[in-house]
Design a protein around this motif. Sequence first.
Motif, short mmCIF file in Angstrom:
data_model
loop_
_atom_site.label_atom_id
_atom_site.label_comp_id
_atom_site.label_asym_id
_atom_site.label_seq_id
_atom_site.Cartn_x
_atom_site.Cartn_y
_atom_site.Cartn_z
N ALA A 163 7.22 -4.81 8.57
CA ALA A 163 5.86 -5.33 8.64
C ALA A 163 5.10 -4.75 9.83
O ALA A 163 3.92 -4.37 9.71
CB ALA A 163 5.90 -6.87 8.73
N MET A 164 5.77 -4.64 10.97
CA MET A 164 5.13 -4.09 12.16
C MET A 164 4.79 -2.61 11.97
O MET A 164 3.69 -2.16 12.31
CB MET A 164 6.05 -4.26 13.38
CG MET A 164 5.47 -3.75 14.69
SD MET A 164 6.56 -4.08 16.09
CE MET A 164 8.01 -3.11 15.64
N ALA A 165 5.73 -1.84 11.39
CA ALA A 165 5.50 -0.41 11.16
C ALA A 165 4.38 -0.20 10.14
O ALA A 165 3.53 0.70 10.30
CB ALA A 165 6.79 0.26 10.68
N TYR A 166 4.34 -1.03 9.11
CA TYR A 166 3.31 -0.89 8.08
C TYR A 166 1.92 -1.11 8.66
O TYR A 166 0.97 -0.37 8.36
CB TYR A 166 3.58 -1.89 6.95
CG TYR A 166 2.69 -1.70 5.75
CD1 TYR A 166 3.03 -0.82 4.74
CD2 TYR A 166 1.49 -2.42 5.63
CE1 TYR A 166 2.22 -0.65 3.63
CE2 TYR A 166 0.66 -2.24 4.52
CZ TYR A 166 1.03 -1.36 3.53
OH TYR A 166 0.21 -1.18 2.44
N GLY A 186 -0.15 2.40 9.55
CA GLY A 186 -1.08 2.60 8.43
C GLY A 186 -0.44 3.21 7.21
O GLY A 186 -1.02 4.09 6.56
N PHE A 187 0.76 2.75 6.85
CA PHE A 187 1.43 3.28 5.66
C PHE A 187 0.69 2.89 4.40
O PHE A 187 0.07 1.82 4.32
CB PHE A 187 2.87 2.77 5.58
CG PHE A 187 3.80 3.40 6.58
CD1 PHE A 187 3.96 4.77 6.63
CD2 PHE A 187 4.52 2.61 7.47
CE1 PHE A 187 4.83 5.36 7.53
CE2 PHE A 187 5.39 3.19 8.38
CZ PHE A 187 5.54 4.56 8.42
N SER A 188 0.77 3.74 3.37
CA SER A 188 0.21 3.43 2.07
C SER A 188 1.22 2.64 1.25
O SER A 188 2.39 2.48 1.64
CB SER A 188 -0.15 4.72 1.33
OG SER A 188 1.03 5.45 1.03
N GLY A 189 0.77 2.15 0.10
CA GLY A 189 1.68 1.43 -0.79
C GLY A 189 2.83 2.31 -1.24
O GLY A 189 3.98 1.87 -1.35
N ARG A 190 2.54 3.60 -1.51
CA ARG A 190 3.60 4.52 -1.92
C ARG A 190 4.58 4.75 -0.78
O ARG A 190 5.79 4.82 -0.99
CB ARG A 190 3.01 5.85 -2.39
CG ARG A 190 4.06 6.82 -2.93
CD ARG A 190 3.46 8.12 -3.43
NE ARG A 190 2.80 7.94 -4.72
CZ ARG A 190 1.51 8.04 -4.92
NH1 ARG A 190 0.71 8.32 -3.90
NH2 ARG A 190 1.00 7.89 -6.11
N SER A 191 4.07 4.84 0.44
CA SER A 191 4.96 5.00 1.60
C SER A 191 5.85 3.79 1.78
O SER A 191 7.03 3.92 2.16
CB SER A 191 4.13 5.23 2.87
OG SER A 191 3.42 6.44 2.79
N TYR A 192 5.31 2.60 1.53
CA TYR A 192 6.10 1.37 1.63
C TYR A 192 7.30 1.44 0.68
O TYR A 192 8.44 1.13 1.06
CB TYR A 192 5.21 0.18 1.30
CG TYR A 192 5.94 -1.15 1.22
CD1 TYR A 192 6.17 -1.91 2.37
CD2 TYR A 192 6.40 -1.63 -0.01
CE1 TYR A 192 6.84 -3.13 2.29
CE2 TYR A 192 7.07 -2.85 -0.09
CZ TYR A 192 7.28 -3.60 1.06
OH TYR A 192 7.94 -4.79 0.98
N ALA A 204 14.80 1.18 10.84
CA ALA A 204 14.25 1.97 11.95
C ALA A 204 14.45 3.47 11.71
O ALA A 204 13.55 4.28 11.98
CB ALA A 204 14.92 1.56 13.26
N GLU A 205 15.61 3.83 11.18
CA GLU A 205 15.85 5.24 10.89
C GLU A 205 14.95 5.72 9.77
O GLU A 205 14.42 6.84 9.81
CB GLU A 205 17.32 5.47 10.51
CG GLU A 205 17.66 6.94 10.32
CD GLU A 205 19.13 7.19 10.06
OE1 GLU A 205 19.52 8.37 9.95
OE2 GLU A 205 19.91 6.21 9.97
#
Length: 381
Positions: free
Chosen positions: A323-326, A330-336, A361-362
């Motif tokens: 959640a913090m990284a997203y 600014g990750f996209s839905g595809r990146s998630y 994390a990795e």
Amino acid sequence: MFCSVLSMGISGIQGYMVTVEVDCQRGMPRFELVGLPDAAVKEARDRVRSAARNLGLDWPEVRGQENAKRAMEIAAAGGHNILLIGPPGTGKSMLARRLPSILPSLSFAESVETTQVHSAAGVLPRGASLVEVPPFRSPHHTISPAGLAGGGAPPRPGEISLAHNGVLFLDELPEFPRIAMEVLRQPLEDGVITISRSAGRASFPCRFVLVAAMNPCPCGYFGHPTQPCRCSPSKRSVYLSKVSGPLLDRMDIHVEMPPVEYKELSATAPGEPSSLIRQRVEAARLLQRERYRELGIPCNGRLTPGALRRYCTLTPDAQRLLAMAYDRLGFSGRSYDRLLRISRTIADLAGEEQINSDAMAEAVQYRSLDRKYWQPELGTL
């Protein structure tokens, strides 16, 4: 060491003498063919490696670049696409060409399907009954979109289908025509490509691991610790913009490869052999085949969005980290979705049923290079 042997070639019905020269030198393990070799001769790379192993000789695996080797192991274990970026001479092409050595063996069904594609394309080696090893295709950046996707009358498979159940390697990715790169987008998602021509229509399978390599700028030395970059910001922007955002987003793993230090090249201790890495990869793939048996999904890289929620169970710490990284990156839905797939593979390699914070994390670190090189303020996306 230099060696020269006499051979012969045929032009029409006339024979002519050919001198074959081989030179072996110490240094980074590479295998190059120069002159005018045809496609059959270029396959000698694989034959030479097989002959060396059958004679009990150790092939030189890869010194240094431990982070990149770890990323390649994850890519092989989960069937993930991977982008290697770094200055010239850091071993990007060498690592990519080693990937088939750690891929799992083809099943009988995969061998039959791969053989069908190669037979339809007319590239099945004479006397071969089945393609038994994962194919490796490395088209030149001058290839046409039709050469990549397939075409002709009647339609025949292109490079992306010839790489089915294996590896498609695109070296110097920004040098490929933009239209050729965009051809990859739909096959990467669907695993099949349909070619429609006036003479007919045909569909070919194309489930492959895409490995792409590129320099960080036209001169290749942007960010190099000792070599100054000669490119202006505008030139770097134009160069990077050749790789579109949608294609970049489909590269599951992004890896930066810095120059190899002297102490790593001169180290006397042998690196980890491919055979051990392959054992871990095969163990992880076995877990995935058993887990997704009812769904018919071969690996984590092919997980559907619905299956992700069912099979990618995160620990509370991993959920907070994601959640913090997203939010911050600014990750996209595809990146998630890709983060879940990658972290699932990392957990499988560790033998963990749940995805913990270390695996997440990795995974996050493999999705961050687009924010370093493809910055919005440079106008590259």
